[in-house]
Design a protein around this motif. Structure first.
Motif, short mmCIF file in Angstrom:
data_model
loop_
_atom_site.label_atom_id
_atom_site.label_comp_id
_atom_site.label_asym_id
_atom_site.label_seq_id
_atom_site.Cartn_x
_atom_site.Cartn_y
_atom_site.Cartn_z
N UNK A 50 23.32 -0.92 43.70
CA UNK A 50 24.73 -1.11 44.03
C UNK A 50 25.19 -0.12 45.10
N UNK A 51 24.66 1.11 45.06
CA UNK A 51 25.00 2.09 46.09
C UNK A 51 24.53 1.61 47.45
N UNK A 52 23.27 1.18 47.51
CA UNK A 52 22.70 0.73 48.79
C UNK A 52 23.42 -0.52 49.29
N UNK A 53 23.65 -1.47 48.40
CA UNK A 53 24.33 -2.70 48.77
C UNK A 53 25.75 -2.41 49.25
N UNK A 54 26.43 -1.51 48.58
CA UNK A 54 27.80 -1.17 48.96
C UNK A 54 27.87 -0.52 50.33
N UNK A 55 26.94 0.39 50.61
CA UNK A 55 26.91 1.03 51.93
C UNK A 55 26.63 0.00 53.02
N UNK A 56 25.71 -0.92 52.74
CA UNK A 56 25.39 -1.96 53.72
C UNK A 56 26.57 -2.91 53.93
N UNK A 57 27.26 -3.23 52.85
CA UNK A 57 28.43 -4.11 52.96
C UNK A 57 29.54 -3.45 53.76
N UNK A 70 31.22 -6.96 48.88
CA UNK A 70 31.06 -6.76 47.44
C UNK A 70 32.45 -6.76 46.80
N UNK A 71 32.68 -7.72 45.91
CA UNK A 71 33.95 -7.79 45.19
C UNK A 71 33.92 -6.98 43.91
N UNK A 72 32.74 -6.89 43.31
CA UNK A 72 32.66 -6.25 42.00
C UNK A 72 31.22 -5.81 41.76
N UNK A 73 31.06 -4.60 41.23
CA UNK A 73 29.74 -4.17 40.76
C UNK A 73 29.95 -3.26 39.56
N UNK A 74 29.07 -3.38 38.60
CA UNK A 74 29.15 -2.58 37.39
C UNK A 74 27.74 -2.12 37.04
N UNK A 75 27.50 -0.82 37.13
CA UNK A 75 26.16 -0.28 36.90
C UNK A 75 25.73 -0.47 35.45
N UNK A 76 26.63 -0.23 34.51
CA UNK A 76 26.29 -0.32 33.09
C UNK A 76 25.95 -1.76 32.71
#
Length: 343
Positions: free
Chosen positions: A74-81, A89-95
């Motif tokens: 999610x960190x990598x995807x968010x930086x790329x987005x 990215x509208x929503x991401x939840x690590x847990x």
């Protein structure tokens, strides 16, 4: 009935997390449509969902561990987005190990560019933009990881030792000289195969950041070149797009060696997956006389062979090894090895 669409498609253990995500985003958990997307080799479940007439992509990590770490993904995807490389990215939840992003309606990437030169220039620029992102989290040293895959393959005893002896003997020359612990690392996708490169008719998007971490810059370059760069002229255009005036013989040599490392990497993965998928009481065919890479690509495109089958994975693994072996028996390989020794 709309609720049934969701409950029938999502694994029971993940359903509450998906419903919570939809309620958070849309104030409802009803959907108009859901479709499981297949074709890749990711362990995640990926769906196209439709809400209020708009398509979104829902991605659920099913096996969370150090390698399949939702937080890192999610960190990598968010930086790329944030750099407009990955879909919004509208929503991401690590847990809960899930994310909801824009859905890209994919079109044939080759048809979107006037020439092959334009395409590989665009791909080189995309990789350069990825590598300029803030540094991704660490995971493993790439060459150490490939060594682990090699040992795992050897322990399977899929083929008699003499079948792959020359492959591993020549690859050992790379292991001796390649600067595996170079500290010049970048944010790297690490799996830019055609399934993870989408084209919406205007721009290229990179998806599936499962394998992303800080890595050797030559990995992304080598993986993209496997599919899209077919001769020396195209290679020069591709590398010059990325390196500009800094392109020199050392960089060309290191790129060439990384191509062989990545072929070994994917071959070991494919053969390991094939072994896991082998039919009961079936013996692996050790015959390495296989179609070349372009012929195999045409077979995949025509549907004559499917990569998600045992036969497809086995054949692709062999073809990757053959392609690597041919390159390692060339004069360019000797020159590249000698150059690494000097530097």
């Amino acid at each position: 009935m709309k609720t049934n669409l969701l409950t029938n498609a999502i694994p029971e253990g993940k359903l509450p997390a998906v419903q919570n995500a939809l309620k958070y985003l849309f104030n409802q958990s009803d959907i108009e449509d859901i479709q499981l997307l297949t074709g890749g080799l990711s362990s995640a479940l990926v769906y196209r969902i439709t809400i209020a007439g708009k398509d979104y992509l829902l991605r659920i990590v099913m096996r969370a561990d150090e390698v399949h770490d939702p937080q890192r993904q999610h960190i990598c995807m968010g930086l790329a987005a944030s750099a407009n490389i990955a879909p919004h990215v509208y929503y991401s939840n690590d847990e809960d190990a899930l994310a909801i992003t824009d859905f890209v309606q994919n079109k044939p990437v080759r048809e979107g560019f006037a020439s092959g030169e334009d395409l590989i220039t665009a791909l080189g620029s995309t990789i350069k933009t990825i590598h300029e992102l803030p540094l991704f989290p660490k995971l493993v040293n790439f060459l150490d990881g490939v060594d682990t895959f090699i040992q795992q393959f050897k322990s399977l005893n899929m083929f008699p030792g003499h079948v792959t002896a020359e492959h591993f003997s020549l690859y050992a020359e790379i292991q001796k000289v390649y600067p595996r612990y170079d500290t010049d690392l970048v944010s790297s996708h690490n799996d830019l195969n055609p399934n993870n490169i989408l084209f919406d008719g205007k721009k290229i998007w990179a998806i599936d950041w499962e394998a992303a971490f800080q890595n050797d810059r030559y990995v992304d370059l080598a993986i993209v070149a496997q599919t899209f760069v077919h001769n020396q002229e195209e290679e020069f255009i591709f590398l010059q797009t990325y390196f500009g005036e800094e392109l020199d013989e050392y960089k060309k040599a290191r790129f060439f060696l990384m191509q062989q490392i990545c072929r070994m990497y994917y071959a070991m993965i494919m053969l390991k997956l094939a072994a896991a998928q082998k039919p009961a009481d079936h013996l692996h065919d050790p015959d390495m006389n296989q179609p070349n890479m372009p012929e195999f690509g045409a077979m995949l495109m025509s549907g004559k062979i499917l990569l998600d089958t045992y036969e497809g994975k086995l054949q692709y693994g062999k073809i990757l090894l053959n392609t690597m072996l041919s390159a390692m028996k060339s004069e360019r390989f000797k020159v590249a090895i000698d150059m690494m020794r000097v530097f």
